[in-house]
Design an enzyme around this catalytic site. Structure first.
Site, PDB file in Angstrom:
ATOM      1  N   ARG A   1      35.913  48.957  17.537  1.00  0.00           N
ATOM      2  CA  ARG A   1      35.324  50.041  16.345  1.00  0.00           C
ATOM      3  C   ARG A   1      36.043  49.760  15.276  1.00  0.00           C
ATOM      4  O   ARG A   1      37.117  50.417  15.244  1.00  0.00           O
ATOM      5  CB  ARG A   1      34.816  50.865  17.081  1.00  0.00           C
ATOM      6  CG  ARG A   1      34.589  51.911  15.624  1.00  0.00           C
ATOM      7  CD  ARG A   1      33.870  53.662  15.600  1.00  0.00           C
ATOM      8  NE  ARG A   1      33.480  53.782  17.044  1.00  0.00           N
ATOM      9  CZ  ARG A   1      33.328  54.701  18.720  1.00  0.00           C
ATOM     10  NH1 ARG A   1      33.767  55.471  17.909  1.00  0.00           N
ATOM     11  NH2 ARG A   1      32.156  54.410  18.929  1.00  0.00           N
TER      12      ARG A   1
ATOM     13  N   HIS B   1      39.139  46.462  26.907  1.00  0.00           N
ATOM     14  CA  HIS B   1      40.984  47.406  26.108  1.00  0.00           C
ATOM     15  C   HIS B   1      41.898  46.766  26.517  1.00  0.00           C
ATOM     16  O   HIS B   1      43.043  47.581  26.121  1.00  0.00           O
ATOM     17  CB  HIS B   1      40.266  48.588  26.417  1.00  0.00           C
ATOM     18  CG  HIS B   1      41.512  49.563  25.427  1.00  0.00           C
ATOM     19  ND1 HIS B   1      41.944  50.544  25.924  1.00  0.00           N
ATOM     20  CD2 HIS B   1      40.790  48.988  24.236  1.00  0.00           C
ATOM     21  CE1 HIS B   1      42.536  51.194  24.879  1.00  0.00           C
ATOM     22  NE2 HIS B   1      42.307  50.532  23.312  1.00  0.00           N
TER      23      HIS B   1
ATOM     24  N   ARG C   1      43.148  45.147  19.041  1.00  0.00           N
ATOM     25  CA  ARG C   1      42.823  45.057  17.378  1.00  0.00           C
ATOM     26  C   ARG C   1      44.086  44.094  16.932  1.00  0.00           C
ATOM     27  O   ARG C   1      45.352  44.059  17.453  1.00  0.00           O
ATOM     28  CB  ARG C   1      43.534  46.036  17.362  1.00  0.00           C
ATOM     29  CG  ARG C   1      42.096  47.045  17.272  1.00  0.00           C
ATOM     30  CD  ARG C   1      42.343  48.428  16.493  1.00  0.00           C
ATOM     31  NE  ARG C   1      41.564  49.212  17.049  1.00  0.00           N
ATOM     32  CZ  ARG C   1      40.013  49.901  17.146  1.00  0.00           C
ATOM     33  NH1 ARG C   1      39.914  48.861  15.767  1.00  0.00           N
ATOM     34  NH2 ARG C   1      39.280  50.690  17.576  1.00  0.00           N
TER      35      ARG C   1
ATOM     36  N   HIS D   1      51.833  55.941  21.466  1.00  0.00           N
ATOM     37  CA  HIS D   1      50.499  55.499  21.789  1.00  0.00           C
ATOM     38  C   HIS D   1      50.348  54.959  23.402  1.00  0.00           C
ATOM     39  O   HIS D   1      49.320  54.801  23.993  1.00  0.00           O
ATOM     40  CB  HIS D   1      50.557  54.402  20.990  1.00  0.00           C
ATOM     41  CG  HIS D   1      49.070  53.752  20.746  1.00  0.00           C
ATOM     42  ND1 HIS D   1      48.739  52.365  21.838  1.00  0.00           N
ATOM     43  CD2 HIS D   1      48.197  54.055  20.891  1.00  0.00           C
ATOM     44  CE1 HIS D   1      47.863  52.000  21.753  1.00  0.00           C
ATOM     45  NE2 HIS D   1      46.850  52.622  21.322  1.00  0.00           N
TER      46      HIS D   1
ATOM     47  N   TYR E   1      53.461  52.335  16.025  1.00  0.00           N
ATOM     48  CA  TYR E   1      53.359  52.885  17.161  1.00  0.00           C
ATOM     49  C   TYR E   1      54.105  52.331  18.760  1.00  0.00           C
ATOM     50  O   TYR E   1      55.280  51.614  18.543  1.00  0.00           O
ATOM     51  CB  TYR E   1      51.973  52.448  17.367  1.00  0.00           C
ATOM     52  CG  TYR E   1      50.805  51.856  16.523  1.00  0.00           C
ATOM     53  CD1 TYR E   1      50.641  52.594  15.581  1.00  0.00           C
ATOM     54  CD2 TYR E   1      49.144  51.830  18.042  1.00  0.00           C
ATOM     55  CE1 TYR E   1      49.565  52.726  14.719  1.00  0.00           C
ATOM     56  CE2 TYR E   1      48.086  52.011  16.813  1.00  0.00           C
ATOM     57  CZ  TYR E   1      48.007  52.575  15.296  1.00  0.00           C
ATOM     58  OH  TYR E   1      47.151  52.608  14.948  1.00  0.00           O
TER      59      TYR E   1
ATOM     60  N   ASN F   1      41.671  60.001   9.651  1.00  0.00           N
ATOM     61  CA  ASN F   1      41.172  60.703  10.505  1.00  0.00           C
ATOM     62  C   ASN F   1      39.722  61.381  10.647  1.00  0.00           C
ATOM     63  O   ASN F   1      38.915  61.501  11.051  1.00  0.00           O
ATOM     64  CB  ASN F   1      42.178  61.437  11.532  1.00  0.00           C
ATOM     65  CG  ASN F   1      43.326  60.879  11.422  1.00  0.00           C
ATOM     66  OD1 ASN F   1      43.562  59.170  12.102  1.00  0.00           O
ATOM     67  ND2 ASN F   1      44.581  61.353  12.411  1.00  0.00           N
TER      68      ASN F   1
END
Length: 696
Positions: free
Chosen positions: A398, A428, A368, A582, A461, A44
């Site tokens: 990213r 997204h 992703r 999440h 998640y 992180n």
């Protein structure tokens, strides 16, 4: 801003989130779980430096003194000073947690030792490993008048050396040994011993530089600005521009250097004479660098008893073996709660669609995905079979750009229509649509979720996703994909809400409705981050009107709760535990419907600069289930931290009954699976699930 007193600085809030990750080492967890949290903390922090610190440095260099819209009026320089002080202090805490965990692991029979701490037999094995696996691939680098200082890639890891000529000891030389990232971080000379690779390299430095004597050496690591800025309006070939940007990422400005605390001052001067890193951005460490590589040790199967007991996600009715996904969705909306429920039905949804002769079209967004994605393989198969396949692959995700670039090319080669993004926006949203020809009619099937189409992250998640064949969702998802692939100025949906226009305005509208109800108003909102100033001010007004507001915000929260007359009716909690929280789940007592799931956090980037979706949940039993999840998390006293008005987080005290929402959700899903695995009635399962959850 209208009232700066209700805002907390974004970057300092993020630092406190990462501190909560590190604080897991203080809990009574299995030892390798503690090592895992140290690795997560370090990963992180790397990203924070590559993106956030790099951005603040650029703003400072450009002479910016105030960042509009941040709500707290801290200048870039003020923020950099605060961040450095915070992290310099936290370095000691990190080292202490690492050393405490390392010492406890030794008592359990698992060792992390430097080369010079090994017995002769283990040294011999490390020597053999060096000559067979390390020596052939490391790069010795001389730095002098004829050998310029080398380019150091982002997060590159090297050993800096000070040498002298054996025949002329007065002649000093400086250089480095680049340690390739393709090599394991640790050598493992036995099943229970891990040796940091740089300590082995140091031992053999004189063999790497024959004719020279090693005077001193130390490991160091550099971090660069890794944010890619692409002028999309000027890009004739976006994929080519992105590939160039990925190469430039390796050459961004230095933003941090990490180095051993006992580093020779001459070596430090040598390095910084070339890199010129600001002194306060040099971090000295008493523990091995690149702690994010501790995953290598965590994955040791011989010591799996030092990890939490693994949980196997469950596939519940109406899904299961020999069950058609489409037939199940035809009967009812189906809600999945990951990772407690398996991600397999989502994979099967696309796989079955790729093989079903009635399916004529598959549409999907990908942000992703797995390195070896079964979903993408099914899309490739479908396109190869002549089905219409449209895939939005977000190339600007990213640190996933290269993986997404690879899959985009593979899909295009198979005949799929690949959309690379929307100029100026990231996509997204998490949505897929399958269209089947049933008789003379088209039948639509949708999946909408809060998480990525990634089977690996779906195991760790927490996310929620919905399967539906509702007509209103069919119309909106069709419109959404048309917006992605064509020209469309009317970027609005009817049932679903889409940013960058609708989600924020509809959220504010719902908050205002609750505010109009005064003390009868009620809001519970779960998300990863809360930053948007307009939404924060609206929540403050609702609190002033008497609305009771509970926010479950995993990471950044820029709202300062508990301020009398402003935010005194707002409570903010953060949950850190076995799984990464999440899911975005929203409850508004007086809305219709009352419950929503969303791909969007409440941040300006999500609400104003991305295409996101917010999905209403219509089925009462599914609303009840999500509401129970929210209530359970609000009552959690094992994994929860509460945000105070001073910006600090305090661990929620455990009461008479221990409430760990992750453990409870695992347990109740196991009970459902055991008691109802032969039942095909999803509604019955949902009712029993809610009952069990209330009991828990």
């Amino acid at each position: 801003m209208a009232d700066n007193s209700i805002f907390i600085n974004r970057e300092l809030s993020w630092l406190r989130f990462n501190s909560r990750v590190l604080a897991q080492c203080e809990k009574n967890l299995p030892l390798l779980e503690k090592l895992k949290f140290i690795a997560i903390y370090s990963t992180n922090l790397d990203e924070f430096y590559m993106i956030r610190i790099a951005g603040l440095k650029q703003l400072f260099a450009a002479g910016v003194t105030n960042i509009g819209g941040s709500g707290d009026e801290m200048s870039p320089l003020d923020q950099l000073r605060e961040i450095r002080t915070y992290l310099q202090n936290e370095q000691n805490i990190l080292e202490q947690h690492y050393l405490n965990t390392k010492n406890a692991l030794e008592k359990a029979g698992l060792f992390i030792k430097n080369y010079d701490e090994l017995n002769e037999d283990l040294k011999r094995r490390c020597d053999e490993y060096f000559f067979s696996n390390i020596f052939p691939v490391i790069v010795p680098i001389a730095v002098d008048a004829t050998h310029p200082f080398p380019h150091l890639n982002n997060l590159s890891f090297s050993l800096a050396v000070k040498l002298c000529d054996i025949t002329h000891p007065e002649i000093l030389k400086y250089g480095m040994i680049r340690i390739s990232r393709v090599m394991p971080r640790f050598c493992q000379p036995s099943h229970n011993v891990y040796v940091p690779i740089e300590t082995i390299v140091k031992q053999h430095a004189e063999e790497i530089f024959p004719g020279y004597k090693l005077l001193s050496a130390c490991a160091f690591r550099v971090t660069r600005n890794a944010d890619i800025i692409i002028e999309e309006e000027e890009a004739d070939d976006f994929m080519m521009i992105l590939e160039q940007g990925l190469k430039l990422r390796r050459k961004g400005a230095f933003v941090r250097m990490q180095i051993a605390k006992d580093a020779d001052q001459d070596i430090l001067d040598f390095l910084n004479s070339h890199m010129k890193i600001f002194q306060k951005d040099i971090y000295y460490s008493n523990v091995p660098l690149t702690l994010n590589s501790l995953w290598q040790i965590v994955s040791n199967k011989d010591f799996s008893h030092l990890c939490l007991e693994p949980y196997v996600p469950k596939t519940l009715p109406p899904f299961g073996e020999n069950v058609s996904i489409f037939e199940a969705i035809d009967k009812e909306d189906v809600l999945l709660l990951h990772p407690y429920e398996s991600f397999d039905p989502v994979v099967s949804f696309i796989k079955e669609a790729s093989k079903d002769p009635k399916v004529i079209s598959i549409r999907m967004t990908l942000y992703r995905v797995d390195k070896n994605s079964p979903i993408i393989q099914s899309l490739i198969d479908a396109a190869s079979e002549g089905k219409q396949v449209t895939v939005m692959v977000e190339l600007k995700a990213r640190f996933d750009e290269e993986n997404n670039l690879h899959w985009a090319k593979a899909l295009e080669d198979a005949g799929a229509h690949v959309i690379y993004g929307i100029t100026g926006f990231k996509v997204h949203a998490k949505v897929s649509q399958v269209i089947r020809q049933v008789g003379d009619k088209l039948k639509f099937y949708m999946h909408l979720g809060t998480g990525n189409y990634n089977g690996s992250s779906a195991k760790i998640y927490t996310d929620a996703s919905l399967f539906t064949s509702r007509e209103e969702f069919a119309k909106d998802t069709t419109s959404f994909f048309h917006i992605l692939s064509g020209y469309n100025k009317n970027r609005r949906l009817k049932t679903l809400s889409m940013s960058p226009i609708q989600i924020k305005e509809r959220l504010i509208e719902k908050i205002k409705v609750e505010a109009s109800k005064g003390k009868e108003g009620r809001i519970i909102a779960k998300m990863n981050a809360l930053v948007d100033a307009d939404v924060i001010e609206e929540l403050s007004r609702a609190s002033t009107a008497g609305v009771k507001i509970d926010l479950i915000v995993r990471g950044i929260c820029c709202l300062r709760p508990g301020i009398k007359g402003k935010t005194e009716n707002i409570r903010v909690r953060s949950i850190i535990g076995k799984y990464l929280e999440h899911a975005r789940i929203l409850y508004f007592k007086h809305a219709s419907p009352k419950v929503y799931i969303s791909s969007a956090d409440w941040m300006p980037r999500n609400l104003e600069r991305r295409l996101e979706l917010m999905t209403p949940i219509y089925e009462p039993r599914l609303q009840d289930r999500l509401k129970e999840i929210l209530e359970l998390q609000l009552n959690d006293n094992e994994l929860s931290f509460e945000l105070a008005s001073n910006g600090e987080y305090t661990k929620v005290k455990t009461g008479e009954k221990r409430i760990d929402n992750h453990q409870i959700l695992e347990n109740y899903m196991n009970r459902i699976f055991r008691s109802l695995k032969k039942d095909s009635d999803k509604a019955k399962i949902d009712l029993v699930a809610t009952k069990l959850l209330k009991e828990s």
